[in-house]
Design a protein around this motif. Structure first.
Motif, short mmCIF file in Angstrom:
data_model
loop_
_atom_site.label_atom_id
_atom_site.label_comp_id
_atom_site.label_asym_id
_atom_site.label_seq_id
_atom_site.Cartn_x
_atom_site.Cartn_y
_atom_site.Cartn_z
N ALA A 95 0.82 -1.21 0.00
CA ALA A 95 0.00 0.00 0.00
C ALA A 95 0.85 1.26 0.00
O ALA A 95 0.43 2.30 -0.52
N CYS A 96 2.06 1.17 0.55
CA CYS A 96 2.93 2.35 0.64
C CYS A 96 3.72 2.58 -0.64
O CYS A 96 4.29 3.65 -0.83
N GLY A 97 3.80 1.60 -1.50
CA GLY A 97 4.45 1.79 -2.78
C GLY A 97 5.95 1.56 -2.76
O GLY A 97 6.49 0.92 -1.85
N GLU A 98 6.62 2.09 -3.76
CA GLU A 98 8.06 1.88 -3.92
C GLU A 98 8.85 2.56 -2.82
O GLU A 98 8.38 3.49 -2.17
N HIS A 99 10.09 2.08 -2.63
CA HIS A 99 11.04 2.67 -1.68
C HIS A 99 10.51 2.65 -0.25
O HIS A 99 10.78 3.56 0.54
N ARG A 126 11.06 6.39 1.44
CA ARG A 126 11.94 7.43 0.91
C ARG A 126 11.15 8.27 -0.09
O ARG A 126 11.25 8.09 -1.30
N ALA A 127 10.37 9.20 0.43
CA ALA A 127 9.55 10.07 -0.41
C ALA A 127 8.96 11.16 0.47
O ALA A 127 8.73 10.95 1.66
N ARG A 128 8.70 12.30 -0.11
CA ARG A 128 8.12 13.41 0.64
C ARG A 128 6.61 13.26 0.78
O ARG A 128 6.01 13.67 1.76
N ASN A 129 5.97 12.69 -0.25
CA ASN A 129 4.52 12.55 -0.26
C ASN A 129 4.16 11.12 -0.63
O ASN A 129 4.99 10.36 -1.14
N GLY A 130 2.91 10.77 -0.39
CA GLY A 130 2.47 9.44 -0.75
C GLY A 130 1.33 8.98 0.12
O GLY A 130 0.83 9.73 0.97
N PRO A 131 0.91 7.73 -0.05
CA PRO A 131 -0.25 7.22 0.69
C PRO A 131 0.05 7.03 2.17
O PRO A 131 1.20 6.85 2.58
N ARG A 132 -1.02 7.07 2.97
CA ARG A 132 -0.95 6.77 4.40
C ARG A 132 -2.05 5.75 4.71
O ARG A 132 -3.15 6.12 5.13
N GLY A 135 -4.16 2.34 9.70
CA GLY A 135 -3.52 1.39 10.61
C GLY A 135 -2.03 1.25 10.43
O GLY A 135 -1.40 0.42 11.11
N VAL A 136 -1.45 2.03 9.53
CA VAL A 136 -0.01 1.97 9.28
C VAL A 136 0.61 3.29 9.71
O VAL A 136 0.12 4.36 9.33
N CYS A 137 1.67 3.21 10.51
CA CYS A 137 2.39 4.40 10.94
C CYS A 137 3.50 4.68 9.93
O CYS A 137 4.49 3.93 9.86
N VAL A 138 3.31 5.70 9.11
CA VAL A 138 4.21 5.98 8.00
C VAL A 138 5.24 7.03 8.43
O VAL A 138 4.88 8.08 8.96
N HIS A 139 6.51 6.74 8.16
CA HIS A 139 7.60 7.68 8.43
C HIS A 139 8.23 8.04 7.08
O HIS A 139 8.54 7.14 6.29
N ARG A 140 8.44 9.31 6.85
CA ARG A 140 9.03 9.75 5.58
C ARG A 140 10.45 10.25 5.81
O ARG A 140 10.75 10.86 6.84
N THR A 141 11.31 9.97 4.86
CA THR A 141 12.71 10.35 5.00
C THR A 141 13.31 10.60 3.62
O THR A 141 12.82 10.08 2.61
N ASN A 142 14.36 11.37 3.60
CA ASN A 142 15.15 11.55 2.37
C ASN A 142 16.39 10.67 2.37
O ASN A 142 17.14 10.64 1.40
#
Length: 327
Positions: A95-99, A126-132, A135-142
């Motif tokens: 669901a979160c996609g690539e990277h 590894r992305a600034r934007n994208g799905p959330r 029930g999933v805790c999403v962390h974004r990073t460069n």
């Protein structure tokens, strides 16, 4: 109704979880879907289906007739939704996609650094934007490089060193220390890797790890210094004098009370010549215990920072041994 099954002998390249290179998929439509699902615990994503030549309309029809069962947005279970180990983690990654990689407490549990629990699934992307996904805790990073990701149970997971830094701000001191110790015991990380991770700029957990490593750093003491420290403690407490460096059942023990069958071993990486020797000493202790000795382990730090606790522990063991002998 779904459109008729169509054969497609042209190989399609598709990204699959846990595989670092695209996988070639061909065959009948259902075979293409099954080939992807087999590698991902029965789960597929819409993007993967499109990549192997299955049109949006066909995906809609397959979902309508139950062949595909929707989970997270754009993620499907093939044929059934029966629960199985790591299917929820697989769906979260799709669901979160690539990277994307499992991270934080979820990664720590997969590395067996933390016990299982029912907390949310953590994913770093590894992305600034994208799905959330729900029930999933999403962390974004460069900064999620290839060396920061491993494959565990056919799923991308942050490396042990990165995982330790990630969870540091989220755990209490004792739980975090246990996680670091477990990583070292399992040889998932080296002390050099931990030091490098502790120097990571801009990571909230790095200073916490650095402080822990500093607390655990042993002074450059010698065996003789450790012996003198233990002897001074036993004399001050007026305990019976032990034999120093006694040969017992073929092993050299640091301190030995032969009449009471009690031995004290001073543990420390510095004067035990590294982790391999430390582990050999642990095996030695197990064999001495099997031979009927009571073996007590202390460290230089305990003798230096908690001398009364060390004396009390040794005195208690000697008293129990004395009572047993008298009986």
């Amino acid at each position: 109704m779904a459109s008729p099954t169509v054969g497609d002998e042209t190989p399609h390249l598709v990204e699959v979880l846990g595989v670092r290179h695209p996988v070639a998929i061909s065959g009948e439509r259902e075979d293409r879907i099954a080939a992807i699902a087999e590698m991902q615990r029965g789960r597929v994503s819409r993007d993967q289906l499109l990549a192997v030549g299955i049109a949006d309309r066909t995906i809609f029809n397959l979902a309508a007739n139950g062949f595909l069962r929707r989970g997270h947005r754009g993620v499907y279970a093939v044929g059934h939704t029966a629960p199985a180990p790591l299917t929820a983690e697989t769906e979260a990654l799709l669901a979160c996609g690539e990277h994307a990689a499992l991270s934080h407490q979820t990664a720590a549990r997969l590395w067996k650094l933390l016990p299982e629990d029912d907390g949310p699934i953590h994913v770093t992307i590894r992305a600034r934007n994208g799905p959330r996904p729900t029930g999933v805790c999403v962390h974004r990073t460069n900064t999620l490089s290839r060396r920061d990701v491993r494959v565990v149970e056919r799923l991308p997971v942050t490396s042990p060193a990165r995982t330790i830094v990630d969870v540091a701000p989220r755990l209490d001191d004792r739980t975090f220390e246990r996680a670091v110790d477990e990583a070292l015991v399992q040889r998932l990380v080296s002390e050099r890797e931990l030091k490098a991770a502790a120097a990571s700029p801009g990571r909230p957990g790095a200073p916490i790890l650095a402080a822990l490593l500093e607390r655990q750093r042993e002074p450059a003491i010698t065996r003789s210094q450790a012996e003198e420290r233990m002897l001074s403690l036993t004399r001050a407490a007026q305990l019976p004098a032990p034999i120093v460096n006694a040969r017992v059942h073929g092993y050299l023990v640091d301190f030995y009370w032969p009449d009471l069958a009690v031995a004290v071993e001073v543990q420390g990486y510095k004067f035990h010549s590294g982790r391999a020797a430390f582990e050999r000493d642990t095996r030695k202790g197990a064999k001495l215990t099997a031979a009927g000795l009571t073996v007590v382990y202390v460290t230089w730090r305990q003798m230096d920072e908690e001398p009364y606790a060390v004396v009390a522990r040794v005195a208690q063991v000697l008293a129990v041994a004395q009572t047993r002998r008298a009986a």
